[in-house]
Scaffold this motif. Sequence first.
Motif, PDB file in Angstrom:
ATOM      1  N   ALA A 261       0.774  -1.160   0.042  1.00 46.90           N
ATOM      2  CA  ALA A 261      -0.049   0.037   0.127  1.00 46.90           C
ATOM      3  C   ALA A 261       0.803   1.342  -0.109  1.00 46.90           C
ATOM      4  N   LEU A 262       1.975   1.310   0.708  1.00 52.14           N
ATOM      5  CA  LEU A 262       2.872   2.423   0.749  1.00 52.14           C
ATOM      6  C   LEU A 262       3.554   2.542  -0.575  1.00 52.14           C
ATOM      7  N   GLN A 263       3.961   1.429  -1.238  1.00 53.26           N
ATOM      8  CA  GLN A 263       4.413   1.587  -2.737  1.00 53.26           C
ATOM      9  C   GLN A 263       3.312   2.224  -3.780  1.00 53.26           C
ATOM     10  N   MET A 264       2.138   1.860  -3.421  1.00 56.36           N
ATOM     11  CA  MET A 264       1.309   2.502  -4.444  1.00 56.36           C
ATOM     12  C   MET A 264       0.471   3.615  -3.957  1.00 56.36           C
ATOM     13  N   LEU A 265       0.787   4.103  -2.840  1.00 56.89           N
ATOM     14  CA  LEU A 265      -0.009   5.386  -2.161  1.00 56.89           C
ATOM     15  C   LEU A 265      -0.111   6.593  -3.171  1.00 56.89           C
ATOM     16  N   TRP A 266       0.936   6.831  -3.747  1.00 55.38           N
ATOM     17  CA  TRP A 266       1.017   8.221  -4.346  1.00 55.38           C
ATOM     18  C   TRP A 266      -0.061   8.074  -5.849  1.00 55.38           C
ATOM     19  N   LEU A 267      -0.080   6.683  -6.256  1.00 59.37           N
ATOM     20  CA  LEU A 267      -0.999   6.433  -7.389  1.00 59.37           C
ATOM     21  C   LEU A 267      -2.468   6.049  -7.096  1.00 59.37           C
ATOM     22  N   ASN A 268      -2.394   5.293  -5.926  1.00 63.00           N
ATOM     23  CA  ASN A 268      -3.877   4.691  -5.805  1.00 63.00           C
ATOM     24  C   ASN A 268      -4.014   4.722  -4.146  1.00 63.00           C
ATOM     25  N   PRO A 269      -4.513   5.507  -3.677  1.00 60.35           N
ATOM     26  CA  PRO A 269      -4.669   5.731  -1.915  1.00 60.35           C
ATOM     27  C   PRO A 269      -5.659   4.673  -1.491  1.00 60.35           C
ATOM     28  N   GLU A 270      -6.699   4.310  -2.481  1.00 61.44           N
ATOM     29  CA  GLU A 270      -7.678   3.360  -1.926  1.00 61.44           C
ATOM     30  C   GLU A 270      -7.362   2.168  -1.358  1.00 61.44           C
ATOM     31  N   LEU A 271      -5.922   1.557  -1.996  1.00 63.54           N
ATOM     32  CA  LEU A 271      -5.424   0.433  -1.887  1.00 63.54           C
ATOM     33  C   LEU A 271      -5.113   0.682  -0.123  1.00 63.54           C
ATOM     34  N   ALA A 272      -4.305   1.796   0.169  1.00 67.59           N
ATOM     35  CA  ALA A 272      -3.983   1.891   1.770  1.00 67.59           C
ATOM     36  C   ALA A 272      -5.170   2.026   2.568  1.00 67.59           C
ATOM     37  N   ARG A 273      -6.440   2.711   2.004  1.00 68.50           N
ATOM     38  CA  ARG A 273      -7.505   2.581   2.993  1.00 68.50           C
ATOM     39  C   ARG A 273      -8.179   1.283   3.243  1.00 68.50           C
ATOM     40  N   GLY A 274      -8.129   0.471   2.383  1.00 65.90           N
ATOM     41  CA  GLY A 274      -8.454  -0.966   2.354  1.00 65.90           C
ATOM     42  C   GLY A 274      -7.757  -1.661   3.067  1.00 65.90           C
TER      43      GLY A 274
END
Length: 722
Positions: A308-321
């Motif tokens: 989720a940290l790796q993808m946070l700048w592109l897709n914050p919804e992953l971190a939220r999930g």
Amino acid sequence: MSIEVEERKLNPAVALPTLDESAPREPHRQFALKHEDCFVVADSYGDIRGSGDGLFRDDTRVLSRFRLFIGGRMPSLLGASLSQDNILFTANLTNLATVGPDGSETLPGVVHIERTRFIWHDRMYERVTFTNYSAREVSLPVRFDFDADFRDMFEVRGTTRSRRGRAHDALVGESGVTFCYEGLDNVARQSVIAFSMRPDQIHPHHAEFLILVGRHNRKALYLEVGQNEEIPSSDRFRAAAARARFAMRSKRRQGATVFSSGRVFNDWLTRTRADIALLTTDLETGPYPYAGIPWFSTAFGRDGVISALQMLWLNPELARGVLAFLARYQSTETSVFDDAEPGKIMHETRKGEMAILRELPFGRYYGGVDTTPLYVYLAWSYADRTGDDEFVDRMWDSLCAAIGWMEEVGARNRDGFVTYSRAADTGLFNQGWKDSADAIFHADGKIPRGPIALVEVQGYVFAAYQGMAVLAAKRGDAAKAAHWSTMAEKIRSAVEARFWMPDRNFYALAIDGEGRQCAVRASNAGHLLYVGLPSAERATSIAEQLLSGHLHSGWGVRTLADDEIPFNPMSYHNGSIWPHDTAICAAGLARYQERTSVVKLMSSMFEAAVRFNMRLPELFCGFTRAIGDAPIAYPVACLPQAWSAGSAFMMLQACLGIRIDGWKREINVERPRLPIGIDNIVIRHLAVGEAKVDLNFQRVGDRVVCYLGERHEGLVPLVVRS
């Protein structure tokens, strides 16, 4: 995390095993498909041979053998591939010389055999198409061998059970076979293999067909493997494939997308994004990236947070999930067997028979020392990226419980370090990301006594305290903000004082229960750069050594320097290369403005990915790169692996110098660099608050310029510092 460490997780005295039939063969030459909690791993022929491969559902292997024979022989392999969206596997085969029942001969290489397969809603669909290119009709004796052993995932990985449930005799029908198993957990598990044609002969473990194909004609056979019996057909195959592709398309469209001027570079990013989408499972709490196939296709705390940290700048919804799921299953009690304490965040969850029976603690296991501080750090990072204060408010009690656990563990030693020592012998011996039993050691190779304080974990703790201080201040709680700021500085000072090795200008791997340094140089120290703990002077020394020949192989950063006693480039954690580890080190280097080094590391990873058919495995061997050589695969690595796939985007962010301030609703770009050979990159539909914009990077001479492109929704300030 690998099959070879599982025995050592259960018994740390067990030596490193050699490969056996429980391990998959050449994972970089195997093909995986997945949907939700069901996945299949097979070889290039499309065959399942019953070693580490199979069709799995809820951590149980429901198809352990599935092989195709033409005229009693394996067909000849022409090639195999996955579709770009990871939905369809296709094996292209051709016949060897065969003799039909009537004595007619079929010359080799005149029949093209195409096996096309996908997974949808706990069911495997397959179409086998026979195309006859000869001048006459051919008669093909076709046979499928199959079996279902209903082995728990941990059995497949090598764990021995004293007893198992009852396997019933296979039920043979007109066009299929049903396998049934009644587990010791009183759960009945079933697997039905059904064919669209009625076999000429059908038995409990094989079915035989005589396929007649006219000249320059084709014939298709459909089959399905699922929990219940259905009648396979062309219509069912097409309808399910369309739904599977539509669902995957929706996943891949979540968040911003990246396009570059490099065709091969784009292929890598496309495959990487597809792998993340493949591994992401839609849970009740939101999307969650499962760790990796085959051994870790489930929700892992640490892996999910880092992905989720790796993808946070592109897709914050992953971190939220990820945050929502981990908060739901946060521990509220103490359990020795589960390594659980109030406030602690889950390490792993499983659904198989052995987990349900608690033969192992991994049903819901909390033995990860770094997951809790990483969880807090992700929550702060998500808030900083999105400005989503409402979500943080809902998470606040969970975050306070997590930070409370950290403070309680820290109070057990004078430095405030968060340490681990497993609570029960059934749990993990080592509880950081390097969790094999021989991964933490002293300079002479001896295994230290616990409790162990890992260097990177203290960095995560430092970052978690800092993040909580910021969040508390935004909530108007000055007292808590000051307290957690003080705790962060206490950890920083203690790490600088206790972990630094003046004679080696590097941080020690760990401190043992007797207060002694594990005085070895490992990649773990690079994680301190990622959270910004070291002073600028010490960061420079770490950066130089991470890029030196001892730690950098030419393909990536080794987990251990090659002049340390336990170094082994073929080991799991003591000299191999983990892409996610290299990416974290690269992000750390970027934090200290070592942008040239970041470009170098990204180039190494990209070149490795090209040689691994655009997929970075969980890990690969740490041999020194030589001209003309390819990276050497690790024999039982997961592929695909979420945090290996996400590494591409973490390194790209580090190159481009992007930070999105969710509270200010602005994009900050600092000293951007482009990967080697790439002249422009565009980030499309980048969300900043309610707005969405395109962000462009263009090479102009020896500089990289950044500017906003099309504005899809709203205006966003862009601040560029060169």
